[in-house]
Design an enzyme around this catalytic site. Structure first.
Site, PDB file in Angstrom:
ATOM      1  N   CYS A  33       0.831  -1.204   0.000  1.00  0.00           N
ATOM      2  CA  CYS A  33       0.000   0.000   0.000  1.00  0.00           C
ATOM      3  C   CYS A  33       0.866   1.256   0.000  1.00  0.00           C
ATOM      4  O   CYS A  33       1.373   1.675   1.043  1.00  0.00           O
ATOM      5  CB  CYS A  33      -0.949  -0.012   1.200  1.00  0.00           C
ATOM      6  SG  CYS A  33      -2.023   1.435   1.257  1.00  0.00           S
ATOM      7  N   CYS A  65      -0.449   4.098   2.144  1.00  0.00           N
ATOM      8  CA  CYS A  65      -0.238   3.907   3.586  1.00  0.00           C
ATOM      9  C   CYS A  65       1.230   4.123   3.960  1.00  0.00           C
ATOM     10  O   CYS A  65       1.530   4.746   4.978  1.00  0.00           O
ATOM     11  CB  CYS A  65      -0.597   2.481   4.021  1.00  0.00           C
ATOM     12  SG  CYS A  65      -2.107   1.833   3.314  1.00  0.00           S
ATOM     13  N   ASP A  66       2.132   3.582   3.180  1.00  0.00           N
ATOM     14  CA  ASP A  66       3.527   3.482   3.615  1.00  0.00           C
ATOM     15  C   ASP A  66       4.526   4.315   2.812  1.00  0.00           C
ATOM     16  O   ASP A  66       5.692   4.397   3.191  1.00  0.00           O
ATOM     17  CB  ASP A  66       3.961   2.001   3.580  1.00  0.00           C
ATOM     18  CG  ASP A  66       3.116   1.159   4.524  1.00  0.00           C
ATOM     19  OD1 ASP A  66       2.747   1.681   5.592  1.00  0.00           O
ATOM     20  OD2 ASP A  66       2.813   0.005   4.198  1.00  0.00           O
TER      21      ASP A  66
END
Ligand code: NDP
Length: 317
Positions: free
Chosen positions: A141, A144-145
């Site tokens: 992701c 997300c990261d």
């Protein structure tokens, strides 16, 4: 099926942000929800380390810890959280039937909230899974990261729309993004391909397969092979992203619900309602577009509110 049949007003299937949020709302509305956690209690967030984009956690939060907090909050309002998973359903009648853990238990429910999520696909390399599990720089992701790799060099595997979208996202943060495409063409739409081709710091490596993600405790590079020439090389990177698709965990519902060709559950637009009355869905099981913890929580809330109104209209208190 076994003899024991338990009846509940509201059964929630799955324990990611959608399921627990549905549980918080359903429990506070006195629907006495029973939540089965499924095969991966806590869902996809248990594969993430730091979650920095969920509002309310100004310092960020560890993904598994966040799911423990969600569970505690659901239990504070007396959600009955149980381990186990659904192996069979029968949505043909007005009361929905569910079989758990291969016939160990049968249940009926006036309303059902499906929050079984989706699972990211992985390459299956030992090095990839090991570094993913230790929070060592392997992720599925970018949204997300990606931030953790600001001003660094990263690799991303995949050639679909998701890979292109995530590569473009990463390119805005990272010094360089290497896209590893296993064929000599993209699967993504032309517009998406043009977008990645037009970004100066994205390098596309066609006919390239990953042999190993390098590094003991953190990603240091990717060992790759050109599948035409057989030539092996190493690409330096500190983050390794995998964007080769997701599988929605919806197979068990396929005989009764309307699924799109990828297996995501179709809902009546703007609601959490499926084509079966009394069956609702929240989270990634119905969402291949946004796939965020916060959107999953939001649609989990919608599912609980829709279920509450459904029960009230039927006079079930
Ligand atoms: P897709 O299934 O479309 O693409 C998966 C990609 O991963 C393919 O290019 C495939 O390669 C590659 N792949 C699969 N397995 C491997 C492997 N073992 N090694 C290397 N590469 C591999 O998944 P997406 O998540 O990209 O998209 C899912 C759906 O969501 C699609 O319908 C897509 O159009 C849609 N979507 C739309 C968006 C938008 O419109 N903004 C954004 C994101 C997704 P190969 O091509 O060689 O098979």
């Amino acid at each position: 099926m076994s003899e024991e049949i338990e009846h509940v007003k509201c059964l929630i299937i799955g324990s990611g942000p959608a399921g627990y949020t549905a549980a918080i709302y359903a429990a506070r509305a006195d629907m006495k929800p029973v939540l089965y956690q499924g095969m991966q209690p806590g869902g996809q967030l248990t594969e993430t380390t730091e979650v920095d984009n969920y509002p309310g956690y100004p310092e960020g939060i560890d993904g598994p810890q966040m799911m423990i907090d969600f569970q505690k909050q659901a239990e504070r309002f007396d959600t009955d959280v149980r381990s186990g998973w659904v192996t069979k359903v029968d949505f043909s009648g007005s009361v929905h039937k569910v079989e758990l853990d291969n016939g160990k238990k049968n249940m009926t429910a006036d309303s059902i909230i499906i929050s079984t999520g989706a699972s990211a696909k992985w390459l299956g390399l030992e090095s990839e899974i090991r570094l993913r599990d230790m929070g060592g720089g392997v992720s599925a992701c970018a949204v997300c990261d990606g931030f953790f790799y600001k001003d660094q060099e990263v690799c991303i595997v995949g050639a679909g729309d998701s890979a292109c979208e995530e590569a473009s996202y990463l390119a805005k943060l990272c010094t360089k993004v290497h896209m590893l495409v296993r064929k000599d063409v993209f699967r993504a739409s032309k517009a998406m391909v043009h977008r990645v081709e037009g970004m100066e710091n994205i390098e596309i490596h066609y006919n390239t397969e990953t042999l190993e993600v390098l590094g003991d405790t953190g990603v240091e590079g990717a060992k790759v092979k050109n599948n035409i020439t057989g030539e092996e090389s190493t690409i330096p990177c500190t983050g390794f992203f995998v964007a080769i698709g997701h599988t929605p965990n919806t197979k068990v519902f396929a005989d009764y619900l309307d699924l799109n060709p990828q297996g995501y559950i179709n809902v009546i637009p703007g609601t959490s309602k499926t084509t079966i009355a009394g069956v609702f869905v929240g989270g990634d099981a119905a969402d291949h577009v946004y796939r965020q913890a916060v959107t999953a929580a939001g649609t989990g809330c919608m599912a609980a509110l829709d279920a509450e109104r459904y029960l009230a209209a039927k006079g079930i208190h």
